[in-house]
Structures are given as structure tokens and as C-alpha cells.
Scaffold this active site. Structure first.
Site, PDB file in Angstrom:
ATOM      1  CG  HIS A 109       8.374 -29.390   0.414  1.00 55.77           C
ATOM      2  ND1 HIS A 109       9.031 -30.563   0.120  1.00 55.77           N
ATOM      3  CD2 HIS A 109       9.112 -28.786   1.390  1.00 55.77           C
ATOM      4  CE1 HIS A 109      10.107 -30.684   0.894  1.00 55.77           C
ATOM      5  NE2 HIS A 109      10.181 -29.609   1.667  1.00 55.77           N
TER       6      HIS A 109
ATOM      7  CE  LYS B 288     -11.015   2.143   2.961  1.00 57.54           C
ATOM      8  NZ  LYS B 288     -10.500   2.947   4.077  1.00 57.54           N
TER       9      LYS B 288
ATOM     10  CD  GLU C  44      -3.308   0.198   2.022  1.00 57.09           C
ATOM     11  OE1 GLU C  44      -3.942  -0.866   1.965  1.00 57.09           O
ATOM     12  OE2 GLU C  44      -3.434   1.020   2.933  1.00 57.09           O
TER      13      GLU C  44
END
Ligand code: PA5
Length: 429
Positions: A295, A409, A274
Site C-alpha cells: 500500500h 570514515k 557492503e
């Protein structure tokens, strides 16, 4: 103190380039210290290790009250309003009675949390600087109603608000409903707020010593302020990150060899992503847990696209050790390890991965914290915050705003037909 090892980077960063970038980052460090760089109005996080000390008695008082009640604290928040506390509690107090809500929009997840806690005492800590973020706002509505039904007489005492001290919806609500509250300093952005009340109340409730956490951060910050160039691990890491980015290593994998630090890596992902991802630039931060992910993603890291730099996260003294026992057989071919400690094995894995990935064309370096304790974690938090700030300055962006998050938002508000929604702005929240 946090240390940073670049000894395996020689083939990736010519020493004269490293020195030149280091000098530039040193100038950025002075801008940060003088508070003269971009976003300087959002540098309150640099004061938190010192200033948050004043909060310790009141935070500890409420934390003790919650613990004595035997209650589970439900922390409602998203992004910077919960990731730091989650990181600290996962690392240092994994069994603590602190849980998180409001960081998603899943009804089944929220319902199952309420079902799980239906017969147990609870407190809510709603944490939102703006007070208008949809996810925590919705979760708070649901959980507040649930709490009122459960405690018709005493629900107010069981809600603690952490928000802007003078403005915003949550501030107003706290005043109107006479709820106890803690401030989020206006000059501290969410992702830099772990050492404010945002992180401190949940962390203290989990039984972690917040005084040590702040002391560790303070000592680390003092050390970073007193040193320059190669002696300053934050300046060196910012130099390596920004220089390798310009050379085409656009992804950084923060890989910890200790599962306790997995959520620290999640916190770091938000801090770095951010802060640095702006103007169509920025290192993409990813996290791996080793040796688990060797793995899973090991093949990609060894032989995939050469755009990844790896930063290993290591604990010098990880605590209690185990010795691999002699079981009297060698069917699995592992009898040769009898008598070896797991810590030694883990350290050998770090050395082996560093060598293999370096040979495979991945620039690898290592950040080491001294111990798995509150002071070391406080030091790590402030170390990464300074590093990200310096990298952002070196990449030429303002690390302290988040216009992209605001855009999401506002778009969500538009689609939900929120009355009076306004277009995204790029100021810090
Ligand atoms: O770092 C940030 O600023 C964001 O991640 C915010 O913490 C997040 O969006 C939550 O915002 P608020 O605390 O206003 O609810």
C-alpha cells in the site's frame, strides 16, 4: 532447513543459462570451501557456528547476571556491530530489555535514551572491532560518563567490551580500565559477525537460546556443504541473483511477509550492500515489509522501471494463528472471510503478489525458513552469508572488504581534524 523456490522464474531465466551459471557458482562454492577465493583471510565467519559454542557458558553467565539485576543492556555499535543482534531480538524477543545506541549522531535520540533509563539499572556493551569508529566511540564516551556518575563504585562491572582480542583502541581501554571483554575474531568482518560475541551477548541477554541459534547455523552450513547445484539453496539463490543482475535487474527487494523479520531485512541490506557494491558494480539491496508496503510501494513494483528482482522471505510455520470472526454484518464486504485464518490470508497474499508481480515483469522467488525460532534464525543468518559470498565471487569482486566505508570514515576524520588521520585503505576491518 532453509528452502528456496524458483518455480516462478521460468520466463526470466532460460533453463540452459541457469544451468551454466549454476555450474560457475558451484566452482565459486568450492573456492569458498577451500578458502582459495578473494578475501580468503576473512573467512572466519564460516567457523563461527562451531567455534562460538565455546563462548556459550561465559556469554550466558554475563547475560544471566544482567537479567538478574533487572538491568537494561545498552549495546553501543554501528553497522555489523549491532544489526545482527537487533535483527534477532526484534524477531524473537521484541520486549526484551536490550536497546541500541551509537548507530547515529543524533544528540536528542541519545539524550532521550538516557532520560528513559535514568531510574533503571543499566549495563553497557560497547561493540567495535576497530575501536575507533566515530559514532559508537562518541556514544560510549557520553554513556560511560553517565554510568560513572550513576555507579561511582561499580561502573566497571557494568561495562562489557566486545572488540579485537589483541589490538585496537577499545582493546587497550578494556585492559587499562580492567573491563570484562569478549573477542571479535580478527578474520571475521563486522557484517559477518552476528554469530560471534558481537551478536551472542545481546541476543542471550534478551533471553534467546544462543545454543539453538548456533546449532541451527551449524546444521544449515553442514547441509550447504553436503549439497551442490539445484539441491543447494544458497548456490541457487546466488545463481539467480548474479544472473538476473547481468540481465539488468540491478535492484533486489527482500520482502518479508512477517513484521518480525523486518530488522532481519535491515541486517541483510548491510550484508549484501557492503559486500557486493564494489568496482561500480553490485546489486542494490532494498527491503520491503509486506503486505504493509504493497500500500506504499506496490504501484512502483507493479508498474515502475523493470530493474527490480524480488526475493520474498516467508516463514513456513509462523506460530499462533487468529481466525477472522463473524461480526454479524457485511457493511465492509469482508463477511466472506469469516472463519478464515490470518495465516491463510497472509499465504494467499504471498501467492497473489507473486503472480501479479511476475505478470508485471518482476522476477520473483521465495526463501522460506521453517519456523520463527532461534534455530531457524541461525540457519537463515548463515544461509544469507553464504549466498552473499557466492554472489560476490560470481560478480568478480571481493565480498569481504569495505573500502567505501573506510573512505567515509577517513573523510569524516579529516573534516573533524582528527590528529594523525590516514588516507582510506581497502583492507578488511
Ligand atoms: O561490516 C563492517 O565491517 C562494518 O559495517 C562495521 O561493522 C562498522 O563500520 C563498525 O565498525 P567497528 O566495529 O570497527 O566499529
Amino acid at each position: 532447513m532453509i528452502t528456496y523456490d524458483v518455480s516462478r522464474l521460468t520466463g526470466f531465466l532460460p533453463s540452459e543459462d541457469l544451468a551454466a551459471t549454476l555450474a560457475q557458482v558451484g566452482r565459486q562454492a568450492r573456492n569458498l570451501q577451500d578458502r582459495s577465493g578473494p578475501g580468503s583471510e576473512m573467512l572466519g565467519w564460516l567457523d563461527l557456528p562451531e567455534k562460538s559454542q565455546a563462548l556459550i557458558p561465559s556469554v550466558d553467565l554475563i547475560a544471566d547476571e544482567i537479567r538478574q539485576d533487572g538491568a537494561t543492556l545498552i549495546c553501543i555499535g554501528i553497522g555489523g556491530s549491532y544489526l545482527g543482534a537487533n535483527a534477532a531480538i526484534t524477531a524473537l524477543a521484541p520486549g526484551a530489555k536490550v536497546v541500541f545506541a551509537g548507530h547515529h549522531l543524533s544528540a536528542s535520540h541519545l539524550q532521550s535514551l538516557m532520560d528513559r533509563l535514568a531510574d533503571r539499572p543499566v549495563y553497557l556493551n560497547v561493540i567495535s572491532k576497530s575501536g575507533t569508529t566515530t559514532e559508537p566511540g562518541v556514544a560510549f564516551r557520553v554513556l560511560q560518563k553517565w554510568l560513572k556518575n550513576r555507579y561511582p563504585e561499580s561502573w566497571q562491572r557494568r561495562i562489557i567490551v566486545t572488540t579485537d582480542p589483541a589490538h585496537g583502541a577499545l582493546h587497550q581501554l578494556a585492559e587499562a580500565e580492567q573491563l570484562r571483554s569478549f573477542p571479535i575474531p580478527p578474520d571475521v568482518g563486522g557484517r559477518f559477525s552476528v554469530l560471534s560475541a558481537v551478536g551472542l551477548l545481546p541476543i542471550a541477554t534478551a533471553g534467546i537460546d544462543i545454543s539453538s541459534l548456533l546449532q541451527g547455523a551449524r546444521d544449515q552450513l553442514d547441509a550447504l556443504t553436503a549439497t551442490e547445484g539445484e539441491d543447494n539453496p544458497a548456490q541457487l539463490l546466488a545463481t539467480v541473483r548474479s544472473n538476473l543482475y547481468e540481465r539488468g535487474y540491478q535492484i533486489e527487494v527482500l520482502a518479508s511477509f512477517h513484521p518480525e523479520l523486518q530488522q532481519v531485512a535491515e541486517w541483510w541490506k548491510q550484508l549484501a550492500g557492503e559486500s557486493e557494491g564494489k568496482d561500480h558494480r553490485g546489486i542494490f539491496p532494498a527491503a520491503c515489509a509486506y503486505t504493509t508496503d504493497l500500500h506504499s510501494l506496490g504501484q512502483w513494483l507493479q508498474e515502475g522501471e523493470r530493474t527490480v528482482m524480488e526475493t520474498f522471505l516467508w516463514i513456513d510455520d509462523p506460530g499462533p494463528d487468529l481466525i477472522i470472526p463473524d461480526t454479524g454484518h457485511d457493511i465492509d464486504g469482508l463477511a466472506y472471510l469469516a472463519g478464515t485464518s490470518l495465516a491463510t490470508l497472509n499465504h494467499t497474499a504471498l501467492a497473489a503478489v507473486t503472480a501479479a508481480h511476475t505478470q508485471g515483469g518482476v522476477p520473483c522467488s521465495t526463501v522460506t525458513m521453517p519456523r520463527l525460532d532461534a534455530a531457524s534464525l541461525g540457519a537463515l543468518f548463515i544461509f544469507f552469508e553464504v549466498t552473499v559470498a557466492l554472489t560476490g565471487y560470481q560478480l568478480g569482486i571481493n565480498p569481504f572488504n569495505q573500502p567505501g566505508v573506510e573512505a567515509y570514515k577517513q573523510e569524516l576524520f579529516r573534516r573533524l581534524a582528527k590528529p594523525g588521520y590516514s588516507p582510506p585503505d581497502s583492507s578488511g576491518s
